[in-house]
Scaffold this active site. Structure first.
Site, PDB file in Angstrom:
ATOM      1  N   MET A 253       0.825  -1.220   0.000  1.00 35.57           N
ATOM      2  CA  MET A 253       0.000   0.000   0.000  1.00 35.57           C
ATOM      3  C   MET A 253       0.853   1.262   0.000  1.00 35.57           C
ATOM      4  O   MET A 253       0.441   2.286  -0.544  1.00 35.57           O
ATOM      5  CB  MET A 253      -0.937  -0.021   1.206  1.00 35.57           C
ATOM      6  CG  MET A 253      -1.955  -1.152   1.078  1.00 35.57           C
ATOM      7  SD  MET A 253      -3.223  -1.082   2.308  1.00 35.57           S
ATOM      8  CE  MET A 253      -2.540  -2.147   3.562  1.00 35.57           C
TER       9      MET A 253
ATOM     10  N   ASP B 212      12.281   3.267   3.240  1.00 38.59           N
ATOM     11  CA  ASP B 212      12.059   1.858   3.587  1.00 38.59           C
ATOM     12  C   ASP B 212      13.402   1.261   3.989  1.00 38.59           C
ATOM     13  O   ASP B 212      14.444   1.933   3.903  1.00 38.59           O
ATOM     14  CB  ASP B 212      11.469   1.104   2.360  1.00 38.59           C
ATOM     15  CG  ASP B 212      10.610  -0.101   2.754  1.00 38.59           C
ATOM     16  OD1 ASP B 212      11.151  -1.043   3.344  1.00 38.59           O
ATOM     17  OD2 ASP B 212       9.398  -0.097   2.464  1.00 38.59           O
TER      18      ASP B 212
ATOM     19  N   VAL C 243      12.321   2.727  10.539  1.00 33.63           N
ATOM     20  CA  VAL C 243      11.461   3.616  11.341  1.00 33.63           C
ATOM     21  C   VAL C 243      11.649   3.460  12.848  1.00 33.63           C
ATOM     22  O   VAL C 243      11.184   4.293  13.616  1.00 33.63           O
ATOM     23  CB  VAL C 243       9.952   3.460  10.979  1.00 33.63           C
ATOM     24  CG1 VAL C 243       9.678   3.896   9.561  1.00 33.63           C
ATOM     25  CG2 VAL C 243       9.460   2.039  11.252  1.00 33.63           C
TER      26      VAL C 243
ATOM     27  N   ASN D 218       3.368   4.541   7.124  1.00 34.96           N
ATOM     28  CA  ASN D 218       2.770   3.316   6.590  1.00 34.96           C
ATOM     29  C   ASN D 218       3.562   2.054   6.929  1.00 34.96           C
ATOM     30  O   ASN D 218       2.994   0.961   6.960  1.00 34.96           O
ATOM     31  CB  ASN D 218       2.649   3.478   5.060  1.00 34.96           C
ATOM     32  CG  ASN D 218       2.421   2.170   4.357  1.00 34.96           C
ATOM     33  OD1 ASN D 218       1.301   1.664   4.307  1.00 34.96           O
ATOM     34  ND2 ASN D 218       3.492   1.576   3.811  1.00 34.96           N
TER      35      ASN D 218
ATOM     36  N   TYR E 126       0.083  -6.926  17.618  1.00 33.70           N
ATOM     37  CA  TYR E 126      -0.376  -6.257  16.393  1.00 33.70           C
ATOM     38  C   TYR E 126      -1.561  -5.366  16.728  1.00 33.70           C
ATOM     39  O   TYR E 126      -1.583  -4.180  16.400  1.00 33.70           O
ATOM     40  CB  TYR E 126      -0.735  -7.269  15.296  1.00 33.70           C
ATOM     41  CG  TYR E 126      -1.009  -6.588  13.959  1.00 33.70           C
ATOM     42  CD1 TYR E 126       0.034  -6.069  13.206  1.00 33.70           C
ATOM     43  CD2 TYR E 126      -2.305  -6.444  13.459  1.00 33.70           C
ATOM     44  CE1 TYR E 126      -0.198  -5.412  12.000  1.00 33.70           C
ATOM     45  CE2 TYR E 126      -2.550  -5.800  12.259  1.00 33.70           C
ATOM     46  CZ  TYR E 126      -1.490  -5.292  11.529  1.00 33.70           C
ATOM     47  OH  TYR E 126      -1.721  -4.635  10.329  1.00 33.70           O
TER      48      TYR E 126
HETATM   49  P1  NAD Z   1       3.914  -4.799   3.095  1.00 41.09           P
HETATM   50  O1  NAD Z   1       4.570  -5.843   3.899  1.00 41.09           O
HETATM   51  O2  NAD Z   1       3.711  -5.026   1.641  1.00 41.09           O
HETATM   52  O3  NAD Z   1       4.678  -3.397   3.248  1.00 41.09           O
HETATM   53  C1  NAD Z   1       5.207  -2.972   4.462  1.00 41.09           C
HETATM   54  C2  NAD Z   1       6.476  -2.177   4.174  1.00 41.09           C
HETATM   55  O4  NAD Z   1       6.990  -1.695   5.423  1.00 41.09           O
HETATM   56  C3  NAD Z   1       7.566  -3.033   3.498  1.00 41.09           C
HETATM   57  O5  NAD Z   1       8.079  -2.371   2.369  1.00 41.09           O
HETATM   58  C4  NAD Z   1       8.611  -3.159   4.595  1.00 41.09           C
HETATM   59  O6  NAD Z   1       9.942  -3.281   4.118  1.00 41.09           O
HETATM   60  C5  NAD Z   1       8.394  -1.871   5.368  1.00 41.09           C
HETATM   61  N1  NAD Z   1       8.981  -1.947   6.709  1.00 41.09           N
HETATM   62  C6  NAD Z   1       8.874  -2.960   7.605  1.00 41.09           C
HETATM   63  N2  NAD Z   1       9.628  -2.684   8.684  1.00 41.09           N
HETATM   64  C7  NAD Z   1      10.201  -1.470   8.467  1.00 41.09           C
HETATM   65  C8  NAD Z   1      11.080  -0.646   9.221  1.00 41.09           C
HETATM   66  N3  NAD Z   1      11.551  -1.024  10.430  1.00 41.09           N
HETATM   67  N4  NAD Z   1      11.464   0.540   8.695  1.00 41.09           N
HETATM   68  C9  NAD Z   1      11.023   0.922   7.468  1.00 41.09           C
HETATM   69  N5  NAD Z   1      10.206   0.183   6.707  1.00 41.09           N
HETATM   70  C10 NAD Z   1       9.804  -0.998   7.210  1.00 41.09           C
HETATM   71  O7  NAD Z   1       2.514  -4.505   3.828  1.00 41.09           O
HETATM   72  P2  NAD Z   1       1.262  -3.602   3.406  1.00 41.09           P
HETATM   73  O8  NAD Z   1       0.103  -4.503   3.273  1.00 41.09           O
HETATM   74  O9  NAD Z   1       1.580  -2.681   2.296  1.00 41.09           O
HETATM   75  O10 NAD Z   1       1.070  -2.784   4.779  1.00 41.09           O
HETATM   76  C11 NAD Z   1       1.190  -1.378   4.877  1.00 41.09           C
HETATM   77  C12 NAD Z   1       0.578  -0.914   6.196  1.00 41.09           C
HETATM   78  O11 NAD Z   1      -0.816  -1.230   6.210  1.00 41.09           O
HETATM   79  C13 NAD Z   1       1.157  -1.567   7.431  1.00 41.09           C
HETATM   80  O12 NAD Z   1       1.272  -0.612   8.474  1.00 41.09           O
HETATM   81  C14 NAD Z   1       0.141  -2.628   7.797  1.00 41.09           C
HETATM   82  O13 NAD Z   1       0.164  -2.971   9.161  1.00 41.09           O
HETATM   83  C15 NAD Z   1      -1.146  -1.952   7.389  1.00 41.09           C
HETATM   84  N6  NAD Z   1      -2.249  -2.896   7.089  1.00 41.09           N
HETATM   85  C16 NAD Z   1      -2.081  -3.921   6.231  1.00 41.09           C
HETATM   86  C17 NAD Z   1      -3.136  -4.791   5.969  1.00 41.09           C
HETATM   87  C18 NAD Z   1      -2.998  -5.967   5.026  1.00 41.09           C
HETATM   88  O14 NAD Z   1      -3.806  -6.901   5.135  1.00 41.09           O
HETATM   89  N7  NAD Z   1      -2.075  -5.991   4.109  1.00 41.09           N
HETATM   90  C19 NAD Z   1      -4.372  -4.574   6.594  1.00 41.09           C
HETATM   91  C20 NAD Z   1      -4.504  -3.514   7.469  1.00 41.09           C
HETATM   92  C21 NAD Z   1      -3.440  -2.667   7.714  1.00 41.09           C
END
Ligand code: NAD
Length: 251
Positions: A17, A37, A64, A90, A156
């Site tokens: 996202m 990232d 982060v 994010n 979480y």
């Molecule tokens: P994703 O795993 O595709 O992307 C997450 C990104 O965060 C990755 O690029 C990862 O490298 C980065 N990341 C992780 N740890 C990090 C750190 N310490 N420093 C910097 N970057 C870091 O997941 P997504 O689905 O795109 O999720 C994006 C956000 O949306 C997250 O906060 C997640 O909790 C939230 N979310 C996701 C879902 C889902 O089902 N996919 C649902 C609700 C909320």
């Protein structure tokens, strides 16, 4: 061009996202989109795709959880682009791969990335926005920040619940400075890189039975919600929680 003249920093934008949001901001004419990232190769690929499509984007390495890196990154964004107008906190990890839902190391990891990472972003991002006379912070929570779930590490839900209320405090504290702070709460989406059970087709099919729209969301459907909160169209919206879940938490 809904992002005209805006400089945006999106964390975790190498994937999912965050990447969709960065691409959309660029398509909507952002002055600059900074992708931050820990996945440098993937982040550079998102930048290349945006540039190929005619947008303006750069990549900066940012863990982060590292406060010192936050300071360096925000200073660099301001020095390079003249300010910071939009921050999307994010970056995140899933709690659905853990077998022990009370594992202490996982708790610390989840709170560190998902909650403290957002806290640092607000600390440094809002300081930069204040100097520029305002801005918009969008924090990625989840429906897991609103309701509990039986199959995800408690950290979480705790971390996403923290994001929901850090957001409301931010709205209360910075409204008069022209800084808006809102949270976005996606439901069932394409799995995260760190997903476990939430990536399992059987679990997903079971979950979908409780989702009125009967399907998972797409990354752009969340990116458009984030775009609304980033743009001036939402100029009187702060402290809000925008649920993007196909009705999952409505029933
Ligand atoms: P994703 O795993 O595709 O992307 C997450 C990104 O965060 C990755 O690029 C990862 O490298 C980065 N990341 C992780 N740890 C990090 C750190 N310490 N420093 C910097 N970057 C870091 O997941 P997504 O689905 O795109 O999720 C994006 C956000 O949306 C997250 O906060 C997640 O909790 C939230 N979310 C996701 C879902 C889902 O089902 N996919 C649902 C609700 C909320």
């Amino acid at each position: 061009m809904r992002m005209k003249n805006k400089v945006a920093l999106v964390t975790g934008a190498a994937s999912g996202m965050g990447a969709a949001t960065a691409r959309l901001f660029a398509r909507e004419g952002a002055k600059a989109v900074v992708i931050a990232d820990v996945l440098d190769k993937e982040g550079a690929a998102v930048v290349a795709a945006i540039q190929k499509a005619g947008g303006t984007a750069t990549y900066l390495h940012l863990d982060v959880t590292d406060e010192a890196q936050w300071k360096v990154v925000v200073d660099k964004v301001v020095a390079t682009h003249g300010g910071l107008n939009v921050l999307v906190n994010n970056a995140g990890i899933s709690g659905s791969a853990e077998t022990d839902l009370y594992d202490t190391a996982a708790w610390n990891r989840l709170m560190g990335i998902n909650a403290t990472g957002v806290f640092f972003g607000m600390k440094y991002g809002i300081a930069a926005m204040r100097k520029g006379g305002g801005g918009s912070v969008i924090n990625l929570s989840s429906i897991s920040g609103i309701v509990g779930q039986g199959y995800i590490h408690v950290g979480y839900n705790a971390s996403k619940g923290a994001v929901r209320l850090i957001t409301k405090s931010g709205a209360a504290q910075h409204g008069k400075e022209g800084i808006r702070v809102n949270s976005v709460h996606p439901g069932l989406m394409p799995p995260m890189r760190t997903s476990g059970r939430t990536a399992d087709p059987v679990t997903r099919a079971k979950t979908l039975k409780g989702v009125p729209m009967g399907r998972a969301g797409e990354v752009d459907e969340v990116a458009y919600a984030i775009l609304f909160l980033a743009s001036d169209e939402s100029s009187y919206v702060t402290g809000a929680e925008l649920v993007v879940d196909g009705g999952w938490t409505a029933v």
